[in-house]
Structures are given as structure tokens and as C-alpha cells.
Design an enzyme around this catalytic site. Structure first.
Site, PDB file in Angstrom:
ATOM      1  CG  ASN A  43      53.123  40.691  43.189  1.00 31.08           C
ATOM      2  OD1 ASN A  43      52.064  40.738  43.808  1.00 31.08           O
ATOM      3  ND2 ASN A  43      54.263  40.372  43.777  1.00 31.08           N
ATOM      4  CB  ALA A  55      59.257  40.682  35.225  1.00 30.84           C
ATOM      5  CB  CYS A  56      53.535  39.420  36.738  1.00 33.45           C
ATOM      6  SG  CYS A  56      53.176  40.896  35.755  1.00 33.45           S
ATOM      7  CB  THR A  57      55.326  36.572  41.061  1.00 35.01           C
ATOM      8  OG1 THR A  57      56.635  37.098  40.819  1.00 35.01           O
ATOM      9  CG2 THR A  57      55.436  35.190  41.680  1.00 35.01           C
ATOM     10  CD  GLU A 111      53.834  35.346  35.831  1.00 34.63           C
ATOM     11  OE1 GLU A 111      55.066  35.421  35.985  1.00 34.63           O
ATOM     12  OE2 GLU A 111      53.003  35.819  36.642  1.00 34.63           O
TER      13      GLU A 111
END
Length: 476
Positions: free
Chosen positions: A30, A9-11, A102
């Protein structure tokens, strides 16, 4: 109870060249998956093979042929390849940067007509089979798109690409359908685990690319919920409570940082994909977003808001971040020193973004060290991760110490990079690589030494925090 998807669960952030302070393009992300899952940082040298090459995934069996010429590129693979390589991010010798992926989620109606492919391409393979073989961001979009069309995709993902001129974001909507949009040069985008691309202009191939059958696929299966237009987010995406509380608040905070005058609700499903920022954005601004946790709002987990607000939304920087990166391509500089792989090992809020120049031929031993999952002080990942672990239980006491080290390092990195740019004038490619090695190694050693010293200080100062302590009245 709100259900959150159990996946990475990236940003992400993407910034066009006319939206930055120095004309650089920026992409960053991230990598969020597991709180204790070490990463390495390596350089794959340029290689020309005699025989045909093939990639085969150790994760799902995906395989495909590869070109005989593999360009040099940087990457951040996992500590083990048993679940896949997950090289994730890097810059190649041709001046192309890539970050994958993502994680996003498609709605069941779309997947009912074009399911994901079990042994199709997934996150763990993307950088490895794309980045070494492309000479522009646009070519990278085309290569990945062709792979998705031919082999299928095992996951829904968003993928970031850039070169010195263009920034692109590609989204996989289903097993074989995808769309990519070029970020306008004077805009930025923040993405957080939700389909982001909106209206697709099929008459504008300068700013959009797509799978050849996507329009007919949507039309023939009557998948478009809108009366007009082709809104990729509406057609392929989700709009549930997981988006409202887990995803959109991070986009809200990013747009709040760069467009503070725009008033939006953190749970809004209607925030635009791209915006023109009020001021120009630097690589440090991108890093600040990726290391943020709703500072200055009641939603900051480390702030003074009530518990309900502090735990309401998922922050951008969190304990499950394995590494965070900002990939910068500077204009008017040779790629050896103009491409900068800013890398923060562990939790970005508690680490430091070390600048590694594209011209490097190797990385420090601590960064490429084949660590096991357990703590090992020889590993760069654990050097930075340890400080965060020590700060967490005593943030009020130790937070300022961490911030002081982080700020000092930023100043020192800038001095190193400025000196490097000055010394680079007139050098050939080989000499530039040597200069890149020296500057990058100096920055990395400075960072590791500073965090080792900080860790020792924190351990020493933690010794008096035991619950078995007793504070005696010295007047007795």
C-alpha cells in the site's frame, strides 16, 4: 504522547513461489502518504537512446547517469513531479517486478556514524533508475545496492523485488549500508515500517546480499547490541512506542491471517520476519491483507469493539492510501500475460484490484489522465476514491453495496484472465501484447463503469440522510 514519524507509512507483503497456490511469486504494497494526492498509471515503452542519459531528481537534486537502453515497464507516478516522480511500482519487459518503498527508520547511533545523504537516492527515484535496466530480481538488488554505496541514500527504506523464481527484500540501514534477504520459496513476509531483516548469514550469498563494508562498519563502531550474531533489525532498527502501536500490529494481523494457530501479541517486537503459512496463498489473499483493517478482532475501526480498542492501532488499509498493488509473476507463461500488475486506486478497502497484464502498450485515458490535485471525474483515481468518500459516513447502510460490487468484479476478472490464458497458446510476442491490451482494457473499463454506477447509486441514496430531514407521522 506517542510520536509517529511524519512520512509515508506503507504496508508490504512478499510471498515465495512455493508458498502460493499456483507457483506465482507475489509482492505487494500500500502506498500510504496523503488522503488526497492522485496517482496515475502509465506504460513506459522500450527505448534506445543515441546519447548518454542522466536522471536528475526534482525533489532533492539526486542525479546519476543511465544506460542508453531503457526496457519497457509499468509505473504509478504522482499527479505532479514537482516533489519527485514517485513511480513506486511496476513490472518490466524482462519479467522483473519492483515496489519501492516501505519507509523504515534507523536508530540514531547508526546514523551518527553513517548519516543519510541529503542528495542521495530516495523513494521518488528508485523505480525510475532501477526497474527499466534489470533482468532479474537479484540483479535489481545489486543495482540498487551499488547506487546506495556510490551516491548514498537520503532515506531509510525497504524495497521489494521479484521475478518468476525469486523474491527479495532490501533494507537501507544508513547512508551507505544495506542488506537484502531472499524470501525462502515456501515462506511469506509482512512488513510495516520497521526494520524487518533479522540474522544475516554472510556465508550464504544465495539468500543474502549486503554492502561490502557493512560487517566492518558495525564491528569497528561497536554498533551490535547482541553478544553474538548479526541481527540487522537489532543493529540498525528502532524499538520504540511508535513501533509498538503503529507498526507491529499490522505484522501481527498479517501473520494471524496466514498462521492463525500461532498465538502472538499485537505489540510484540519479536515476531519473525518470514513464516511458512498454514495454507497456500493466492493473489486474492495478498489483496485481502492489503485491504484489511483488523476484521474479526476488537481492533477493527469499523467493528463493534469499544472505542479504545477500535482506535488503538493503525490499520493496514487507511484513508491515506494513494494506491495499492500486488505484482504477480506466474510460472510457465510468457511474461506478456504471466506478469500481472494488480492495481487498486485509492483506499484498497474501498476500491478494486484491476488486473493489468505486462504485455500492455498503453493504459486507459482515465488512468494516465493528468489530473490536478482537486477532484476530477475524468481521473480513475477519483472514480474509485469518490465511492470510498460516499461510503465512509454511512458504512452500515452502504458497506454491503460496496462489497457486492467488489466481489462481482473479482469473479469477472478471473473469467477474463482465464479466457486470456486459453487464447494465448501459440501466439507470438506481438499477438500476446494485443491480447494483453484487450484483456486489461476490458477489466479496467468494467471496474470504472461499475464504480461510476455505484457512486451514482450512493449519491441518490444519500439524499435522505440530511440532518435537516424530518420524518412525519403519516397517520397525522
Amino acid at each position: 504522547m506517542i510520536h509517529f514519524n511524519e512520512y509515508s507509512a506503507c504496508t508490504s507483503i512478499l510471498v515465495g513461489k512455493n508458498a502460493t497456490v499456483d507457483g506465482s511469486t507475489l509482492i505487494g504494497r500500500n502506498e500510504d502518504a496523503k488522503a488526497s494526492w492522485p496517482k496515475r498509471f502509465v506504460v513506459h515503452e522500450h527505448h534506445e537512446y543515441r546519447d548518454n542519459q542522466e536522471f536528475k531528481s526534482t525533489d532533492n537534486g539526486f542525479k546519476m547517469p543511465l544506460p542508453k537502453v531503457r526496457g519497457k515497464y509499468t509505473a504509478t507516478p504522482e499527479w505532479t513531479d514537482k516533489e519527485g516522480l514517485f513511480e513506486e511500482d511496476g513490472i518490466n519487459e524482462y519479467g522483473v517486478a519492483m515496489s519501492a518503498t516501505e519507509s523504515t527508520y534507523a536508530n540514531p547511533r547508526v546514523l551518527g556514524y553513517d548519516p543519510l545523504v541529503k542528495n542521495g537516492i530516495g523513494e521518488e527515484a528508485m523505480v525510475t533508475v532501477v526497474l527499466p535496466y534489470v533482468h532479474s530480481a537479484r540483479e535489481a538488488v545489486s543495482r540498487l545496492g551499488n547506487i546506495i554505496e556510490k551516491y548514498g541514500a537520503s532515506e531509510n527504506n525497504g524495497v521489494l523485488f521479484s521475478d518468476k523464481d525469486e523474491v527479495w527484500y532490501l533494507e537501507i540501514g544508513s547512508g551507505h549500508q544495506w542488506v537484502a534477504e531472499r524470501i525462502p520459496d515456501d515462506h511469506y513476509a509482512v512488513v510495516a515500517n520497521q526494520m524487518a531483516i533479522e540474522e544475516v548469514d554472510f556465508n550464504n550469498d544465495d539468500y543474502f546480499m549486503w554492502s561490502p563494508q557493512i560487517y566492518d562498519f558495525v564491528s569497528s563502531n561497536r554498533l551490535n547490541p547482541d553478544r553474538s550474531g548479526f541481527n540487522f533489525r537489532h543493529i540498525f532498527g528502532t524499538h520504540d512506542l511508535s513501533d509498538t502501536y503503529y507498526n507491529t500490529p499490522r505484522v501481527w494481523y498479517g501473520q494471524r491471517m496466514f498462521n492463525p494457530a500461532v498465538k502472538q501479541d499485537p505489540t510484540s517486537q519479536n515476531m519473525p520476519f518470514t513464516r511458512k503459512s498454514e495454507t497456500l496463498i493466492s493473489e486474492l489473499d495478498a489483496q485481502n491483507l492489503l485491504s484489511s483493517h483488523y476484521q474479526g478482532t476488537q481492533f477493527d475501526p469499523l467493528g463493534a469493539g469499544d472505542e479504545a480498542d477500535r482506535t488503538k492501532f493503525r490499520p493496514v488499509s487507511l484513508a491515506k492510501t494513494q494506491e495499492s498493488h500486488v505484482l504477480q509473476i506466474k510460472p510457465n507463461l510468457p511474461i506478456e500475460i504471466g506478469g500481472i500488475h494488480w492495481l487498486a486506486m485509492g483506499v484498497a478497502a474501498q476500491s478494486t484490484y484491476v488486473p493489468f497484464l505486462e504485455g500492455i502498450t498503453d493504459t486507459p485515458e482515465a488512468y494516465k489522465y493528468h489530473v490536478k490535485r482537486d477532484f476530477d471525474p475524468k481521473s480513475a483515481y477519483w472514480i474509485f476514491k469518490l465511492v470510498g468518500i460516499l461510503v465512509d459516513p454511512h458504512y452500515l447502510e452502504f458497506g454491503d453495496k460496496l462489497k457486492e460490487v467488489q466481489q462481482t468484479l473479482i469473479e469477472q476478472y478471473e473469467q477474463i484472465l482465464k479466457q486470456t490464458d486459453t487464447e494465448a497458446s501459440g501466439l507470438n510476442s506481438s499477438e500476446l501484447s494485443q491480447l494483453a491490451n484487450e484483456a486489461s482494457t476490458k477489466s479496467a473499463k468494467l471496474a470504472m463503469r461499475s464504480f461510476k454506477n455505484l457512486g451514482q447509486d450512493l449519491i441518490t441514496n444519500s439524499t435522505d440522510f440530511s440532518p435537516l430531514n424530518y420524518h412525519q407521522d403519516l397517520n397525522l
